[in-house]
Design an enzyme around this catalytic site. Structure first.
Site, PDB file in Angstrom:
ATOM      1  N   LYS A 286       0.844  -1.202   0.000  1.00 58.17           N
ATOM      2  CA  LYS A 286       0.000   0.000   0.000  1.00 58.17           C
ATOM      3  C   LYS A 286       0.879   1.251   0.000  1.00 58.17           C
ATOM      4  O   LYS A 286       1.881   1.310   0.698  1.00 58.17           O
ATOM      5  CB  LYS A 286      -0.903   0.027   1.239  1.00 58.17           C
ATOM      6  CG  LYS A 286      -2.173  -0.787   1.121  1.00 58.17           C
ATOM      7  CD  LYS A 286      -3.067  -0.553   2.330  1.00 58.17           C
ATOM      8  CE  LYS A 286      -4.375  -1.297   2.208  1.00 58.17           C
ATOM      9  NZ  LYS A 286      -5.249  -1.055   3.385  1.00 58.17           N
ATOM     10  N   GLU A 372     -18.663  -8.997   9.003  1.00 59.41           N
ATOM     11  CA  GLU A 372     -19.680  -8.431   9.887  1.00 59.41           C
ATOM     12  C   GLU A 372     -20.636  -9.488  10.432  1.00 59.41           C
ATOM     13  O   GLU A 372     -21.087  -9.400  11.577  1.00 59.41           O
ATOM     14  CB  GLU A 372     -20.476  -7.344   9.149  1.00 59.41           C
ATOM     15  CG  GLU A 372     -19.674  -6.083   8.864  1.00 59.41           C
ATOM     16  CD  GLU A 372     -18.824  -6.177   7.614  1.00 59.41           C
ATOM     17  OE1 GLU A 372     -18.077  -5.211   7.325  1.00 59.41           O
ATOM     18  OE2 GLU A 372     -18.887  -7.216   6.915  1.00 59.41           O
ATOM     19  N   ARG A 400     -24.860  -5.900   6.464  1.00 62.68           N
ATOM     20  CA  ARG A 400     -24.375  -7.209   6.031  1.00 62.68           C
ATOM     21  C   ARG A 400     -24.555  -8.269   7.115  1.00 62.68           C
ATOM     22  O   ARG A 400     -24.444  -9.462   6.848  1.00 62.68           O
ATOM     23  CB  ARG A 400     -22.905  -7.107   5.626  1.00 62.68           C
ATOM     24  CG  ARG A 400     -22.628  -5.992   4.651  1.00 62.68           C
ATOM     25  CD  ARG A 400     -21.200  -5.951   4.182  1.00 62.68           C
ATOM     26  NE  ARG A 400     -20.955  -7.009   3.224  1.00 62.68           N
ATOM     27  CZ  ARG A 400     -19.844  -7.114   2.510  1.00 62.68           C
ATOM     28  NH1 ARG A 400     -18.869  -6.238   2.675  1.00 62.68           N
ATOM     29  NH2 ARG A 400     -19.679  -8.095   1.654  1.00 62.68           N
TER      30      ARG A 400
END
Length: 638
Positions: A286, A372, A400
């Site tokens: 990243k 989740e 979700r």
């Protein structure tokens, strides 16, 4: 100071991915360098998700150079890594409108470009969608390959493995690129990976597994044992080749995702020869190529506008703390007194404030990854085991885990505490991240307590209320951004469940607010008072259970009642309307209006602009009061 744009002579010639087909591999290296510079320059102006995009620059170039987009369906997961993709797919002239009103979305968006075949602002959906495209092509629908680029964080969600299980069984040609940007073993296996990549590129795809197994014997004897250990480690990892191959995929990797000399030959080989599902494991970093992003704790995940030279972010100072910080600090205070309190989040410790909680209570903080559903049921198990779990999720991500909220928490009346961040409209992230629906889907559940804070002091009290509530599940919602600047109590005081409060006494009309639209309600009340029509203003605090006494009193003492909430139809106002109907209040001609988010998805803009579009700012609340009373206008008092 005017923006200085980087020199990009090669990128200036690229208006579509088809323009990459005529470039040499050497020119593709230069193009990647220019694309990285352009991405940094653009995000310095707009703000946004910088690190993820910088990590896939070479991968973006390679995929578009090898595959035939948009005929081939390239799906980014999560698509905040798509900024370089947008630059290469005809949107460079608008890239400095990212996440702005009327500008480009910060995610892929079907309505924006044919090169965005599928929107993916939430995670772990790409493999399912790519498999759908692959099967559609097989059944006579749109032709082309399905290509999913999925991050290692997104791969932690069960949905990704459900899709892979299905894809392996169907045995259809499908490409899944696992963008692994957190593997600590990337540097030591760089040379080994490069060697493997050359072997892969020269071998028919059906023989790739055998090459991977047998390559060690081709190395000098002194290196064979170490190479074998490295390969065994990679292949035996929880997300390594063995598991993927068991699901029916051909596993290729690991590959240096920043090395076009590896990426290009492997992708060309796979495009030419693959017959079934393939997983390409690429290692990336990243923020690659930009020091301030590489060195930031979140690798430059979500940034405000910044200075390209220093990386310093240009944030507007505020005297008020953010709601997220108030929640975190309040929970820390409570946890210092109660060792049963634990915090749970799903890959968003910074966004939910649980990173602050974790510094004080590392053993009582759980980041379960992008999962989740698991987070909710894990919290239910903790509650059943005698703990006091606070499940901290964004409203849009809690969607979700809704089945688990119903089946595992509500039906069993387990005291899980839901801290719902990003309630209401959220600004630059747009419709995909708006917290529009949680009031409705939670307040419909028997035994659920649903609160919303009008300001940061109320939030502190609601954290204390959740700690004290052991009779069943309880939720409290709060928005993104800074609070109102009110004085904060040192400690929260538990509220009486189901009881609101009167903030201003008035006449004729009452405004009952649920949540932080209260600030706009009070502005409207001030303006109306200046015109000689002072309304009563009340803070509901609870959407479930309703404060029946307060609501019916407001109806008895006024001609009209207006409810205001930061949620969609079917929420707080709908419950109030049901109460009034049940009590026969409408039979005597009482006037009632409910101000909710409109029945549409609102594109990104500033939160203020979004609420104006939604019809929920102070002038529109004032206009609603005048309308319900049948008053065209009232002149301002001198």
């Amino acid at each position: 100071m005017a923006e200085t744009r980087p020199a990009t002579p090669l990128l200036d010639r690229v208006h579509s991915p088809s323009d990459l087909k005529g470039l040499s591999d050497r020119e593709l290296h230069q193009l990647a360098d220019e694309l990285r510079a352009e991405t940094i320059s653009a995000v310095s102006v707009t703000g946004g998700h910088l690190g993820a995009g910088l990590g896939v620059v070479e991968l973006t170039v390679a995929l578009h150079a090898v595959f035939d987009t948009p005929r081939d369906k390239l799906i980014w997961d999560v698509s905040h890594q798509c900024y370089p993709h947008k630059i290469l797919t005809g949107r460079r002239d608008r890239i400095r409108t990212l996440r702005m009103e009327g500008g480009l979305s910060g995610f892929t968006k079907r309505s924006e470009s044919p090169f965005d075949p599928f929107g993916a602002a939430h995670s772990s959906t790409s493999i399912s969608a790519a498999l759908g495209f692959a099967m559609a092509a097989d059944l006579g629908g749109d032709p082309g390959d399905g290509i999913a680029v999925i991050g290692d964080g997104s791969m932690s969600a069960g949905m990704a493995f459900e899709a892979m299980n299905n894809a392996g069984a169907l045995k259809k040609r499908l490409f899944v690129v696992l963008n692994d940007n957190e593997m600590s073993i990337a540097p030591p296996v760089g040379a080994l990976s490069s060697y493997l990549s050359r072997l892969y590129a020269e071998t028919p795809v059906q023989d790739l597994k055998e090459v991977a197994k047998g390559f060690v014997s081709l190395l000098p004897s002194a290196l064979q044992e170490g190479a074998k250990r490295a390969k065994d480690m990679l292949k035996g990892m929880a997300i390594g080749g063995t598991l993927f191959e068991a699901l029916g995929f051909t596993y290729i990797g690991p590959i240096d995702g920043h090395d076009l000399d590896q990426l290009l030959p492997i992708l060309r080989t796979l495009k030419a020869r693959a017959t079934g599902p393939v997983l390409i494991h690429v290692l990336t970093k990243k923020g690659k190529g930009y020091g301030p992003a590489e060195n930031s704790p979140d690798r430059g995940h979500a940034r405000a506008k910044f200075d390209v030279i220093t990386g310093e972010q240009k944030k507007t100072p505020s005297n008020a703390p953010s709601y997220t910080k108030v929640f975190a600090e309040s929970l820390i205070r409570e946890a210092e007194r109660d060792d049963k309190i634990v915090g749970i989040t799903a890959a968003m410790p910074d966004g939910t404030g649980l990173d602050l909680f974790a510094r004080h209570f590392p053993r009582r903080t759980f980041d379960v990854g992008i999962a989740e559903q698991h987070a909710v049921t894990f919290a239910a198990g903790l509650a059943a085991g005698g703990m006091k779990p606070f499940c901290a999720l964004y409203s849009t991500f809690l969607q979700r885990g809704y089945d688990q909220v119903v089946h595992d928490v509500a039906i069993q009346r387990l005291p899980v505490r839901f801290a719902i961040d990003r309630a209401g409209l959220v600004g630059a992230d747009g419709a995909t991240h708006a917290g529009s629906f949680d009031i409705g889907f939670l307040a419909n559940l028997p035994g659920m307590v649903v609160m919303a804070a009008a300001d940061e002091a109320e939030l502190r009290h609601m954290v204390a209320t959740a700690v004290a509530h052991d009779e069943g599940p309880i939720a409290f919602r709060f928005p993104r951004g800074e609070g109102m600047g009110v004085e904060l109590p040192a400690d929260g005081t538990p509220l009486q469940i189901g009881k609101g409060r009167i903030l201003r006494e008035g006449a004729r009309v009452a405004i009952l607010s649920f949540g932080t639209r209260m600030a706009e309600v009070l502005k409207a009340a001030e303006s109306l008072s200046a015109r000689g029509l002072a309304p009563t203003v009340a803070d509901a605090r609870f959407a479930k259970p309703l404060d029946r006494d307060l609501i019916l009193r407001l109806c008895r003492e006024h001609e009209a009642l207006i409810c205001v909430e930061e949620g969609a139809v079917g929420g707080f106002g709908s419950h109030v309307a049901q109460l009034l109907a049940d009590e026969g209040v409408f039979d005597r001609g009482f006037k009632f209006r409910s101000m909710v988010l409109p029945d549409t998805f609102i594109d990104q803009a500033s939160p203020e602009a979004m609420y104006s579009i939604a019809g929920m700012d102070a002038p529109q609340i004032e206009a609603k009061v005048l309308n319900v009373l049948g008053i065209a206008s009232i002149p301002q008092r001198a």
